[in-house]
Motif scaffolding. Structure first.
Motif, PDB file in Angstrom:
ATOM      1  N   GLY A 271      87.442  24.493  38.944  1.00  0.00           N
ATOM      2  CA  GLY A 271      87.665  23.070  38.667  1.00  0.00           C
ATOM      3  C   GLY A 271      88.342  22.832  37.320  1.00  0.00           C
ATOM      4  N   ASN A 272      88.704  23.905  36.620  1.00  0.00           N
ATOM      5  CA  ASN A 272      89.325  23.739  35.303  1.00  0.00           C
ATOM      6  C   ASN A 272      90.806  23.390  35.404  1.00  0.00           C
ATOM      7  N   CYS A 273      91.267  22.661  34.393  1.00  0.00           N
ATOM      8  CA  CYS A 273      92.701  22.382  34.274  1.00  0.00           C
ATOM      9  C   CYS A 273      93.347  23.578  33.583  1.00  0.00           C
ATOM     10  N   ILE A 274      94.343  24.185  34.233  1.00  0.00           N
ATOM     11  CA  ILE A 274      94.958  25.384  33.649  1.00  0.00           C
ATOM     12  C   ILE A 274      96.414  25.136  33.244  1.00  0.00           C
ATOM     13  N   GLY A 275      96.873  23.901  33.404  1.00  0.00           N
ATOM     14  CA  GLY A 275      98.247  23.616  33.029  1.00  0.00           C
ATOM     15  C   GLY A 275      98.737  22.367  33.714  1.00  0.00           C
ATOM     16  N   ALA A 276     100.047  22.250  33.837  1.00  0.00           N
ATOM     17  CA  ALA A 276     100.632  21.039  34.407  1.00  0.00           C
ATOM     18  C   ALA A 276     101.989  21.345  35.015  1.00  0.00           C
TER      19      ALA A 276
ATOM     20  N   HIS B 228     106.740  13.516  32.563  1.00  0.00           N
ATOM     21  CA  HIS B 228     105.314  13.291  32.780  1.00  0.00           C
ATOM     22  C   HIS B 228     104.700  14.596  33.289  1.00  0.00           C
ATOM     23  N   TYR B 229     103.401  14.720  33.070  1.00  0.00           N
ATOM     24  CA  TYR B 229     102.724  15.984  33.366  1.00  0.00           C
ATOM     25  C   TYR B 229     101.602  15.739  34.366  1.00  0.00           C
ATOM     26  N   GLN B 230     101.625  16.506  35.453  1.00  0.00           N
ATOM     27  CA  GLN B 230     100.524  16.401  36.411  1.00  0.00           C
ATOM     28  C   GLN B 230      99.649  17.651  36.295  1.00  0.00           C
ATOM     29  N   PRO B 231      98.372  17.457  35.970  1.00  0.00           N
ATOM     30  CA  PRO B 231      97.484  18.602  35.791  1.00  0.00           C
ATOM     31  C   PRO B 231      97.430  19.508  37.022  1.00  0.00           C
ATOM     32  N   ILE B 232      97.319  20.795  36.773  1.00  0.00           N
ATOM     33  CA  ILE B 232      97.106  21.797  37.822  1.00  0.00           C
ATOM     34  C   ILE B 232      95.689  22.330  37.642  1.00  0.00           C
ATOM     35  N   ILE B 233      94.929  22.308  38.731  1.00  0.00           N
ATOM     36  CA  ILE B 233      93.508  22.641  38.687  1.00  0.00           C
ATOM     37  C   ILE B 233      93.269  23.987  39.364  1.00  0.00           C
ATOM     38  N   GLU B 234      92.480  24.834  38.724  1.00  0.00           N
ATOM     39  CA  GLU B 234      92.049  26.075  39.379  1.00  0.00           C
ATOM     40  C   GLU B 234      90.904  25.707  40.324  1.00  0.00           C
ATOM     41  N   LEU B 235      91.086  25.965  41.618  1.00  0.00           N
ATOM     42  CA  LEU B 235      90.129  25.428  42.587  1.00  0.00           C
ATOM     43  C   LEU B 235      88.734  26.027  42.425  1.00  0.00           C
ATOM     44  N   ALA B 236      88.659  27.328  42.141  1.00  0.00           N
ATOM     45  CA  ALA B 236      87.349  27.978  42.074  1.00  0.00           C
ATOM     46  C   ALA B 236      86.492  27.413  40.942  1.00  0.00           C
TER      47      ALA B 236
END
Ligand code: C2E
Ligand code: CA
Ligand code: CA
Ligand code: CA
Length: 277
Positions: free
Chosen positions: A52-57, A42-50
């Motif tokens: 708010g974009n999803c940049i991976g998992a 399963h994949y949990q999204p990783i968010i760029e805080l500045a």
């Protein structure tokens, strides 16, 4: 003198018990699961805080039993680590990641996937060949696969330096996972080949509380800064935590506030909705 008949039947009973125990022991079951390739990711999204974009998992392994039920890793990864089965499980995870997300990764070079390594993967260094073969097959770039190692993975310092140093030379980013739960000092960290530090959920939980360990979080962030490491926060559950992390200029976050771990198709859809324009 014991009659041969009695001896034989005792032996038989012993043999049956042994094979039953073997069939039913958790380790025996896990061995069979490895052979039958019962692991999915399963994949949990990783968010760029500045932004708010999803940049991976982050890739998180699950054991899918023949009855369709999913077993979470806390229930089998420790046994896999102790028995050496983790090597085969990591191989399956890498295979699944490439199968699940290879097309997305090749089409969008800004996407990355973080894979968790076991201590044995790092100690033996076998992981380097496994990764290189998977990348050559798929056209995914090394920079798109981040490697997460817990402090346990660094106990054998010399092999860890060698394996993770090689991984970085090939282009992978190396992340120290669950940071703060072990014993790493600043000087120890400094000697390791690292690109990022992942702050353990225990510390994120205390943001905004007056718990004694809440004062540790800024120190961890400061330590990462000193070493020019990127910072990832795990287990972010509240907007208040996210706001604090953004103010502290933490780079990336993961947690239920954004999304739970999900099957590959759901992650691909999530990424499409939340990627940078
Ligand atoms: P981890 O690497 O610290 O992974 C984060 C865990 O926290 C995941 O649990 C994730 O589902 C959970 N989590 C994420 N966001 C939140 C949140 O906001 N709140 C809460 N309460 N939990 C959150 P999961 O998937 O059960 O994995 C548990 C551990 O199992 C992982 O901890 C990691 O140490 C290990 N693991 C998972 N996949 C693999 C793998 O492929 N290989 C190895 N060696 N270990 C793995
Ligand atoms: Ca992890
Ligand atoms: Ca972690
Ligand atoms: Ca953790």
């Amino acid at each position: 003198l014991i009659p041969i008949g009695v001896l034989l039947s005792v032996l038989m009973v012993g043999l049956v018990m042994w094979s039953l125990r073997r069939r039913l022991s958790p380790l025996g079951e896990l061995e069979i699961a490895v052979r039958k390739r019962e692991f999915i990711v399963h994949y949990q999204p990783i968010i760029e805080l500045a932004s708010g974009n999803c940049i991976g998992a982050e890739a998180l392994v699950r054991w899918m039993r023949p009855d369709g039920s999913l077993v979470l890793p806390d229930l089998f990864v420790p046994l896999a680590e102790d028995s050496g089965l983790i090597l085969a499980i990591t191989d399956q995870v890498i295979d699944e990641v490439i199968k699940d997300l290879g097309v997305l990764l090749v089409n969008d070079r800004s996407v990355h996937v973080a894979v968790n390594l076991g201590a044995d993967d790092i100690r033996t260094g076998r992981i380097i060949d496994v990764l290189q073969q998977a990348l050559a097959r798929s056209g995914v770039e090394a920079a798109q696969i981040w490697l997460e190692a817990t402090e346990r993975g660094f106990i054998n310092v010399l092999p860890a330096r060698l394996t993770l140093g090689n991984a970085r030379a090939l282009g992978h980013a190396v992340v120290i996972d669950d940071f703060g739960t072990g014993y790493s000092s600043l000087s120890h960290l400094q000697s390791l080949p690292l690109d990022a530090l992942k702050i353990d959920k225990t510390f994120i939980d205390t943001i905004g509380t007056d718990s004694a360990i809440s004062s540790v979080t800024p120190h961890i962030i400061g330590m990462a800064r000193t070493l020019f490491l990127k910072i990832v926060a795990e287990g972010v559950e509240t907007e208040e935590q996210a706001e604090y992390l953004r103010r502290q200029k933490v780079d990336y976050a993961q947690g239920w506030l954004y999304a739970m771990p999900m099957p590959a198709a759901a992650f691909i859809a999530f990424h499409r909705q939340n990627r940078s324009a």
